[in-house]
Write a protein that holds these residues in place. Sequence first.
Motif, PDB file in Angstrom:
ATOM      1  N   LEU A 490       0.827  -1.209   0.000  1.00  0.00           N
ATOM      2  CA  LEU A 490       0.000   0.000   0.000  1.00  0.00           C
ATOM      3  C   LEU A 490       0.864   1.263   0.000  1.00  0.00           C
ATOM      4  CD1 LEU A 490      -2.830  -1.215   2.395  1.00  0.00           C
ATOM      5  CD2 LEU A 490      -2.982  -0.834  -0.089  1.00  0.00           C
ATOM      6  N   GLY A 491       0.552   2.146  -0.906  1.00  0.00           N
ATOM      7  CA  GLY A 491       1.384   3.322  -1.158  1.00  0.00           C
ATOM      8  C   GLY A 491       1.942   3.238  -2.574  1.00  0.00           C
ATOM      9  N   ILE A 494      -0.137   4.535  -5.514  1.00  0.00           N
ATOM     10  CA  ILE A 494      -0.141   5.968  -5.823  1.00  0.00           C
ATOM     11  C   ILE A 494       1.295   6.470  -6.006  1.00  0.00           C
ATOM     12  CG2 ILE A 494      -2.366   6.582  -4.794  1.00  0.00           C
ATOM     13  CD1 ILE A 494      -0.641   7.391  -2.258  1.00  0.00           C
ATOM     14  N   GLY A 495       2.236   5.545  -6.094  1.00  0.00           N
ATOM     15  CA  GLY A 495       3.619   5.928  -6.382  1.00  0.00           C
ATOM     16  C   GLY A 495       4.319   6.699  -5.271  1.00  0.00           C
ATOM     17  N   GLN A 496       4.098   6.282  -4.015  1.00  0.00           N
ATOM     18  CA  GLN A 496       4.801   6.989  -2.928  1.00  0.00           C
ATOM     19  C   GLN A 496       6.311   6.805  -3.044  1.00  0.00           C
ATOM     20  OE1 GLN A 496       1.606   7.158   0.720  1.00  0.00           O
ATOM     21  NE2 GLN A 496       3.765   7.348   1.198  1.00  0.00           N
ATOM     22  N   ASP A 521       0.683   9.303   2.523  1.00  0.00           N
ATOM     23  CA  ASP A 521       0.752  10.713   2.146  1.00  0.00           C
ATOM     24  C   ASP A 521      -0.641  11.160   1.678  1.00  0.00           C
ATOM     25  OD1 ASP A 521       1.063  13.110   0.856  1.00  0.00           O
ATOM     26  OD2 ASP A 521       2.856  12.523  -0.255  1.00  0.00           O
ATOM     27  N   PRO A 522      -1.324  11.957   2.525  1.00  0.00           N
ATOM     28  CA  PRO A 522      -2.710  12.316   2.191  1.00  0.00           C
ATOM     29  C   PRO A 522      -2.821  13.118   0.890  1.00  0.00           C
ATOM     30  CG  PRO A 522      -2.056  13.241   4.343  1.00  0.00           C
ATOM     31  CD  PRO A 522      -0.866  12.528   3.786  1.00  0.00           C
ATOM     32  N   ARG A 523      -1.779  13.923   0.629  1.00  0.00           N
ATOM     33  CA  ARG A 523      -1.825  14.736  -0.603  1.00  0.00           C
ATOM     34  C   ARG A 523      -1.833  13.821  -1.835  1.00  0.00           C
ATOM     35  NH1 ARG A 523       1.767  16.344  -4.068  1.00  0.00           N
ATOM     36  NH2 ARG A 523       3.438  15.434  -2.798  1.00  0.00           N
ATOM     37  N   ARG A 524      -0.928  12.855  -1.824  1.00  0.00           N
ATOM     38  CA  ARG A 524      -0.877  11.927  -2.964  1.00  0.00           C
ATOM     39  C   ARG A 524      -2.171  11.117  -3.055  1.00  0.00           C
ATOM     40  NH1 ARG A 524       4.287  11.574  -5.341  1.00  0.00           N
ATOM     41  NH2 ARG A 524       3.602  10.116  -6.924  1.00  0.00           N
ATOM     42  N   HIS A 525      -2.717  10.777  -1.894  1.00  0.00           N
ATOM     43  CA  HIS A 525      -3.967  10.010  -1.929  1.00  0.00           C
ATOM     44  C   HIS A 525      -5.070  10.812  -2.602  1.00  0.00           C
ATOM     45  CE1 HIS A 525      -3.776   6.003  -0.150  1.00  0.00           C
ATOM     46  NE2 HIS A 525      -2.603   6.441   0.235  1.00  0.00           N
ATOM     47  N   GLU A 527      -4.541  13.026  -4.817  1.00  0.00           N
ATOM     48  CA  GLU A 527      -4.183  13.135  -6.244  1.00  0.00           C
ATOM     49  C   GLU A 527      -4.549  11.892  -7.052  1.00  0.00           C
ATOM     50  OE1 GLU A 527      -0.182  15.962  -5.813  1.00  0.00           O
ATOM     51  OE2 GLU A 527       0.017  13.869  -6.450  1.00  0.00           O
ATOM     52  N   ARG A 528      -4.831  10.803  -6.364  1.00  0.00           N
ATOM     53  CA  ARG A 528      -5.078   9.560  -7.119  1.00  0.00           C
ATOM     54  C   ARG A 528      -6.242   9.707  -8.092  1.00  0.00           C
ATOM     55  NH1 ARG A 528      -8.093   8.741  -2.579  1.00  0.00           N
ATOM     56  NH2 ARG A 528     -10.035   7.584  -2.829  1.00  0.00           N
ATOM     57  N   LEU A 529      -7.130  10.663  -7.819  1.00  0.00           N
ATOM     58  CA  LEU A 529      -8.280  10.823  -8.708  1.00  0.00           C
ATOM     59  C   LEU A 529      -8.034  11.897  -9.773  1.00  0.00           C
ATOM     60  CD1 LEU A 529     -10.959  10.527  -5.879  1.00  0.00           C
ATOM     61  CD2 LEU A 529     -10.172   8.734  -7.455  1.00  0.00           C
ATOM     62  N   ASP A 530      -6.819  12.430  -9.783  1.00  0.00           N
ATOM     63  CA  ASP A 530      -6.484  13.495 -10.732  1.00  0.00           C
ATOM     64  C   ASP A 530      -5.544  12.951 -11.816  1.00  0.00           C
ATOM     65  OD1 ASP A 530      -5.402  15.604 -12.111  1.00  0.00           O
ATOM     66  OD2 ASP A 530      -4.875  16.782 -10.312  1.00  0.00           O
ATOM     67  N   PRO A 531      -6.067  12.745 -13.017  1.00  0.00           N
ATOM     68  CA  PRO A 531      -5.275  12.112 -14.069  1.00  0.00           C
ATOM     69  C   PRO A 531      -4.095  12.949 -14.558  1.00  0.00           C
ATOM     70  CG  PRO A 531      -7.424  12.806 -14.912  1.00  0.00           C
ATOM     71  CD  PRO A 531      -7.430  13.084 -13.444  1.00  0.00           C
ATOM     72  N   SER A 532      -4.017  14.191 -14.110  1.00  0.00           N
ATOM     73  CA  SER A 532      -2.870  15.003 -14.556  1.00  0.00           C
ATOM     74  C   SER A 532      -1.651  14.743 -13.672  1.00  0.00           C
ATOM     75  CB  SER A 532      -3.243  16.489 -14.531  1.00  0.00           C
ATOM     76  OG  SER A 532      -3.323  16.922 -13.185  1.00  0.00           O
ATOM     77  N   THR A 533      -1.826  13.975 -12.591  1.00  0.00           N
ATOM     78  CA  THR A 533      -0.700  13.705 -11.695  1.00  0.00           C
ATOM     79  C   THR A 533      -0.167  12.294 -11.938  1.00  0.00           C
ATOM     80  OG1 THR A 533      -2.117  12.753  -9.985  1.00  0.00           O
ATOM     81  CG2 THR A 533      -1.753  15.138  -9.896  1.00  0.00           C
ATOM     82  N   ALA A 534       1.088  12.057 -11.491  1.00  0.00           N
ATOM     83  CA  ALA A 534       1.656  10.712 -11.595  1.00  0.00           C
ATOM     84  C   ALA A 534       0.840   9.747 -10.740  1.00  0.00           C
ATOM     85  CB  ALA A 534       3.111  10.720 -11.139  1.00  0.00           C
TER      86      ALA A 534
END
Length: 640
Positions: A490-491, A494-496, A521-525, A527-534
């Motif tokens: 887990l992590g 989302i590419g932690q 990392d809550p910020r990356r979590h 971002e998981r729904l934002d296709p513009s992010t890694a």
Amino acid sequence: MKTSRAPVWTAPDPQAARLVDALRRRHGAQAGWPVFEARLQQHVATLRDELRPLHGERADFEDGVLRLLETAWSSWCERPADLKAMDAERERDPAWFQSQRMLGGVGYVDRFAGDFRGVEAQIPYFQELGLSYLHLMPPYLCPQPHNDGGYAVSSYRETQPALGTMAELRALAQRLREAGISLVLDFVFNHTSDEHAWAQAARAGDPVFSEYYWIFPDRTLPDQYERTVREIFPDEHPGAFSQLEDGRWVWTTFHSYQWDLNYSNPEVFRAMAGEMLFIANLGVEFLRMDAVAFVWKRLGTPCESLPEAHHLLRAYNALARIAAPALLFKSEAIVHPDEVVSYISPAECQVSYNPLQMALLWNTLATREVNLLQLALAERHHLPEGTAWVNYVRSHDDIGWTFADEDAARFGIDGFDHRQFLNRFYVDRFPGSFARGVPFQDNPATGDCRISGTCAALCGLEQGDPHAVARILLLHGVVLSSGGIPLIYLGDEIGQGNDVGYADDPARAGDSRWVHRPMRDPRRHAERLDPSTAAGRIHAGLRHLISLRRHLPALAGGRLLPFWSRHSAVLGYRRPAPQGDDARGGVLVLANFSERPASVLPEVLSAQPATMVDLIGQTAFDLRAGLTLAPYQMVWLVAS
Ligand code: OTU
């Protein structure tokens, strides 16, 4: 594996029959007895046979087995009704974990969600990902601050207070079960922490508890053992022993605060069997059997994977079949591939980590040559009926290069030199490397070294390598399609990245594995729904693969037929349709492990249907023209 409804018969083994009779006389009138007896009849002879090579020469052997069965009986009496119902259900459908809907996740309670309640609150997230299996790193009471990430257990019946209570853990297991997620916990049975009550008594000189461990008055025997055993955690202490305050030496394969249990003492097996069944009754469905290779020692041997280690595991397994039959074992043996498979059978560990596939996935990324991985799939992937691999990209541990030197030699590769290359590559000491890993247990004396680092860091995400996301998806794509239970750390979904801060925390600084055990990392979590992010691209890509897999019966179970692509960078395998061998209904997987386009020639594909559709990219291919894969592209081809 055959479903076995236990017939009621008297065990042919007269000693085993005597044991059953003795228990029946004591407990036969009680409500839980008939079901217990049926399973006892079926497994008691096995249990006794497995223990005999370990303790059979003792005068009190039969009495000892009887006491063990008393432990099993009391544990059965305490087993909650819903778990007993699950026992019966799993016996009826022993292949349940072979489904293509099985998907594992693993993480630390505190680092992922704070505490048990926090994990409970994440159930919707697990469901969003499609998990049906959740491995929580050891939550048991352990020393502070040094506890090897929980692998130094001070009590198997108490939790780390910061994570919550045992009642909360039990409630979590139930909530997970209701959500269709099996709880997986460790059975750290090779050693306890030096703060375990047994260890404390031994340290104080208690002769009974001193016999629970391998404690020696001086260096005579330790010196002899050390001639043949390898060093596992040389950073912490050289050799396999640590000295106590009173001058005695105790066997510590791992850290000096992790004391190896002495299974040549039958009391140890009996006591630990009670702990195992206690954990089973929490609602645990898979027990991760930690460090299986080390549990038996004999002078003059490497003290790894001795035959007695297998007897021990099979004895534990027979006990589980009697008193907690829903419980399955997962073997953790990060050793030579021949040894890894020796632990896997319905009678021993039904599932096992696949460290070879894991290590070779990373090897292939570094070399851009599929040779070793292709060979492993062809010759080392097949497992006995009723068992499964747990395939993974990263775990909480280091990456050790556990391929067989004899396999490497078939390609003219020298195992030792190649490991040196891989270590340099993954710690970015090789020109052009995309990886940002850190060495673990670098041992200049032997040249051994292992690798730490998150999946994303090892794939090049940190420094913005343009292929990083594709590499992460490619590795997971193999794990999701090659058979068995895929396990996501887990992590990684989302590419932690690496947590370099571990080096500033005195409790973790000495152990580089903490670099890949970051806090969620809550910020990356988000971002998981934002296709513009890694994070968004990785998460969406993974979820796409997971949902395709759920609908592909050919990806259930473990059957795999190698497909030699005749391109050095293209891995190939077929997952045949559940019934029959024809291409129809099966899936042909091709994966390009290089940053250059790779073409598979038409003649290589001539036995395949003329047109096939890649489910991942939703593209039809005319195979008569061959097939060209983009850099790091993977296709799951089905007949159109
Ligand atoms: C296991 O790993 C656990 O996964 C580790 O997290 C623990 O530290 C360790 O046991 C002690 O409990 O050496 O680097 O060949 O098979 O048992 C990880 C050794 C390890 C491995 C394995 C061990």
